[in-house]
Design a protein around this motif. Structure first.
Motif, short mmCIF file in Angstrom:
data_model
loop_
_atom_site.label_atom_id
_atom_site.label_comp_id
_atom_site.label_asym_id
_atom_site.label_seq_id
_atom_site.Cartn_x
_atom_site.Cartn_y
_atom_site.Cartn_z
N ASP A 120 0.83 -1.21 0.00
CA ASP A 120 0.00 0.00 0.00
C ASP A 120 0.87 1.27 0.00
OD1 ASP A 120 -2.63 -1.04 -0.13
OD2 ASP A 120 -2.51 -1.63 1.97
N TYR A 121 1.98 1.23 0.75
CA TYR A 121 2.90 2.37 0.74
C TYR A 121 3.45 2.61 -0.66
CZ TYR A 121 7.68 4.17 0.70
OH TYR A 121 8.83 4.82 0.34
N LEU A 122 3.91 1.54 -1.31
CA LEU A 122 4.50 1.69 -2.64
C LEU A 122 3.46 2.09 -3.68
CD1 LEU A 122 7.00 -1.32 -2.64
CD2 LEU A 122 7.54 1.13 -2.48
N LEU A 123 2.23 1.64 -3.52
CA LEU A 123 1.17 2.11 -4.41
C LEU A 123 0.92 3.60 -4.21
CD1 LEU A 123 -1.31 -0.89 -4.27
CD2 LEU A 123 -0.22 0.02 -6.34
N ALA A 124 1.05 4.08 -2.98
CA ALA A 124 0.91 5.52 -2.73
C ALA A 124 2.02 6.29 -3.41
CB ALA A 124 0.90 5.80 -1.22
N VAL A 125 3.26 5.76 -3.35
CA VAL A 125 4.38 6.37 -4.07
C VAL A 125 4.07 6.43 -5.56
CG1 VAL A 125 6.80 6.09 -4.75
CG2 VAL A 125 6.13 5.68 -2.38
N LEU A 126 3.62 5.32 -6.10
CA LEU A 126 3.28 5.24 -7.53
C LEU A 126 2.22 6.26 -7.89
CD1 LEU A 126 3.32 3.70 -10.30
CD2 LEU A 126 1.51 2.25 -9.34
N TYR A 127 1.13 6.30 -7.15
CA TYR A 127 0.01 7.17 -7.49
C TYR A 127 0.33 8.65 -7.27
CZ TYR A 127 -2.88 2.97 -7.90
OH TYR A 127 -3.40 1.76 -8.29
N ASN A 128 1.13 8.98 -6.27
CA ASN A 128 1.55 10.38 -6.12
C ASN A 128 2.38 10.82 -7.32
OD1 ASN A 128 0.39 11.46 -3.79
ND2 ASN A 128 1.91 10.54 -2.44
N GLY A 129 3.23 9.93 -7.82
CA GLY A 129 4.01 10.26 -9.01
C GLY A 129 3.14 10.48 -10.23
N LEU A 130 2.08 9.69 -10.35
CA LEU A 130 1.18 9.79 -11.50
C LEU A 130 0.15 10.91 -11.34
CD1 LEU A 130 0.54 5.97 -12.02
CD2 LEU A 130 1.90 7.47 -13.49
N GLY A 131 0.15 11.56 -10.18
CA GLY A 131 -0.82 12.62 -9.95
C GLY A 131 -2.21 12.11 -9.62
N ARG A 132 -2.30 10.85 -9.25
CA ARG A 132 -3.60 10.26 -8.87
C ARG A 132 -3.71 10.34 -7.34
NH1 ARG A 132 -3.79 4.56 -11.96
NH2 ARG A 132 -5.48 4.27 -10.43
N TYR A 133 -3.96 11.55 -6.87
CA TYR A 133 -3.82 11.82 -5.44
C TYR A 133 -4.91 11.15 -4.60
CZ TYR A 133 -0.52 15.18 -7.28
OH TYR A 133 0.53 15.76 -7.95
N GLN A 134 -6.10 11.01 -5.12
CA GLN A 134 -7.15 10.34 -4.35
C GLN A 134 -6.80 8.87 -4.13
OE1 GLN A 134 -9.64 12.15 -3.02
NE2 GLN A 134 -10.17 10.31 -1.85
N ASP A 135 -6.27 8.23 -5.17
CA ASP A 135 -5.84 6.84 -5.03
C ASP A 135 -4.66 6.73 -4.06
OD1 ASP A 135 -7.74 5.84 -6.82
OD2 ASP A 135 -6.44 6.18 -8.55
N ALA A 136 -3.74 7.69 -4.15
CA ALA A 136 -2.59 7.68 -3.24
C ALA A 136 -3.04 7.86 -1.80
CB ALA A 136 -1.61 8.80 -3.62
N LEU A 137 -4.02 8.73 -1.60
CA LEU A 137 -4.54 8.97 -0.26
C LEU A 137 -5.15 7.70 0.33
CD1 LEU A 137 -5.17 11.19 1.90
CD2 LEU A 137 -7.39 11.47 0.77
N ALA A 138 -5.91 6.99 -0.48
CA ALA A 138 -6.55 5.76 -0.01
C ALA A 138 -5.51 4.70 0.34
CB ALA A 138 -7.50 5.23 -1.07
N ARG A 139 -4.51 4.53 -0.54
CA ARG A 139 -3.49 3.50 -0.29
C ARG A 139 -2.63 3.85 0.92
NH1 ARG A 139 -4.45 -1.43 -2.37
NH2 ARG A 139 -5.20 -1.27 -4.52
N ALA A 140 -2.23 5.10 1.02
CA ALA A 140 -1.42 5.50 2.17
C ALA A 140 -2.21 5.34 3.46
CB ALA A 140 -0.94 6.94 2.01
N GLY A 141 -3.51 5.63 3.39
CA GLY A 141 -4.35 5.45 4.57
C GLY A 141 -4.37 4.01 5.05
N HIS A 142 -4.42 3.07 4.11
CA HIS A 142 -4.36 1.65 4.48
C HIS A 142 -2.98 1.31 5.07
CE1 HIS A 142 -8.23 0.72 2.89
NE2 HIS A 142 -7.91 0.93 1.63
N ALA A 143 -1.93 1.87 4.48
CA ALA A 143 -0.57 1.53 4.90
C ALA A 143 -0.27 1.95 6.33
CB ALA A 143 0.45 2.17 3.95
N VAL A 144 -0.93 3.02 6.81
CA VAL A 144 -0.61 3.52 8.15
C VAL A 144 -1.56 2.96 9.22
CG1 VAL A 144 0.36 5.63 7.18
CG2 VAL A 144 -2.04 5.62 7.94
N GLU A 145 -2.41 2.03 8.84
CA GLU A 145 -3.34 1.45 9.82
C GLU A 145 -2.61 0.58 10.85
OE1 GLU A 145 -6.23 -0.62 7.53
OE2 GLU A 145 -7.35 1.20 6.98
N HIS A 146 -1.46 0.02 10.45
CA HIS A 146 -0.69 -0.83 11.35
C HIS A 146 0.72 -0.29 11.46
CE1 HIS A 146 -3.97 -3.73 11.20
NE2 HIS A 146 -3.96 -3.60 9.88
#
Length: 356
Positions: A120-146
């Motif tokens: 999920d962290y790496l997907l957030a990196v990927l999506y922030n690079g692509l400018g897909r910020y809503q997707d990055a927000l969702a993935r990063a949110g999952h990554a920080v749950e634990h």
């Protein structure tokens, strides 16, 4: 060697790039010297991750390939994760998200729960690079749950950037909450990497002079670290902010640096993001050509400027102060200048720049 897997994760959780470098260098060297073919693929994978954060994608890729070849030759189970950071940071594979998802699913089959957070962290990196910020927000949110070692802190920074780029109150609230958590971790770590990422994250949520000061603070900290991709991303977000503040000349300087660094690393998606921002400032980027008659024509505008200042006797620190970039960024540009002009010292720059 037996505790590398843990010490490496702890160093990452503490944003300790110096220890990362020492641990992985020694582990690879020791494994090679002892012929420890069961351990060497793991050490190579960790070393590749250190190279990736340093912006040395070619070196990282070579180690990933060597690790894969060794596991195949020795009959060990394949390790998918060494290649994953490169997939995320490059952002140039249409199947990148699919590859990250499938690798995490495979890892969890043998009990590697941390792989889910890392994915999920790496997907957030990927999506922030692509400018897909809503997707990055969702993935990063999952990554920080634990609280996953060497995942949660990195993911919090991705969450702040994604939330800052969001256009909803919920995104802003998520970014502010992530910044609070990030501050506790980063100040406890106290490294230049940690404090640089913290300052950049705080700048993304600040305004006016406070934001400007924080961006400069981030560049200063990260310029003293080994993590060049994070330095380049800071130039990128600072340039984006400067453009929105209508400071186009300043914006171009930082966006050029970001573009050149990220393109040089192979971080295609982030480089394209910098490219779009540069075009928005009115900048026209010269196309790269196969053949250049005069080597000086191969220099970018910023490389030429840095070369002239260095040829005039200025130190890296003085050039950095003049151009509002870090000495490490100056050094990075000068290495490219030396290669393009076919010189090996600053003393030869003046002749190379003035020859007919």
């Amino acid at each position: 060697m037996r505790w590398l897997w843990l010490t490496w994760l702890v160093a990452g959780d503490l944003w300790d790039d110096e220890t990362w470098d020492v641990l992985t260098t020694r582990a690879v060297r020791s494994a090679r010297a002892k012929g420890a073919l069961n351990f060497l693929p793991l050490a190579l994978g960790y070393r590749a991750a250190a190279h990736a954060h340093a912006g040395e994608f070619a070196l990282a890729s070579a180690l990933v390939d060597e690790s894969a070849a060794l596991t195949e030759a020795t009959g060990q189970p394949p390790m998918a994760y060494p290649s994953l950071p490169l997939i995320a940071w490059r952002g140039d594979d249409d199947r990148a998200a699919e590859l990250l998802e499938s690798a995490a699913a495979w890892a969890t089959t043998w009990g590697e729960g941390r792989a889910i957070g890392q994915k999920d962290y790496l997907l957030a990196v990927l999506y922030n690079g692509l400018g897909r910020y809503q997707d990055a927000l969702a993935r990063a949110g999952h990554a920080v749950e634990h609280e996953d070692l060497a995942v949660t802190g990195f993911a919090l920074a991705e969450l702040v950037e994604a939330g800052a780029r969001g256009d909803t109150p919920e995104a802003a609230e998520a970014a502010a909450a992530a910044l609070s958590r990030l501050e506790v971790r980063a100040r406890a770590a106290g490294t230049d990497w940690a404090l640089g990422v913290l300052a950049r994250s705080a700048a993304l949520l600040a305004e006016g002079p406070a934001a400007d000061r924080l961006y400069r603070e981030a560049l200063d900290h990260l310029g003293r670290s080994r993590v060049a991709v994070h330095l380049a991303r800071t130039h990128l977000v600072y340039g984006e902010w400067l453009r929105r503040e209508n400071r186009r000349v300043d914006a171009r300087r930082h966006l050029r640096t970001a573009y050149e660094m990220l393109r040089g690393f192979g971080a295609v998606a982030y480089a394209e993001r910098a490219h779009r921002e540069l075009l928005a400032t009115g900048e026209t980027l010269r196309r790269r050509t196969v053949e250049v008659r005069d080597p000086r024509e191969a220099l970018t505008a910023q490389e030429a400027q840095i070369a002239r200042l260095a040829a005039g006797g200025m130190t890296n620190s003085e050039i950095g102060a003049e151009l509002f970039i870090s000495p490490r960024t100056v050094e990075w540009h000068l290495r490219k200048v030396f290669t393009k002009l076919d010189v090996n010292s600053r003393n030869k720059l003046h002749t190379a720049l003035t020859r007919a």
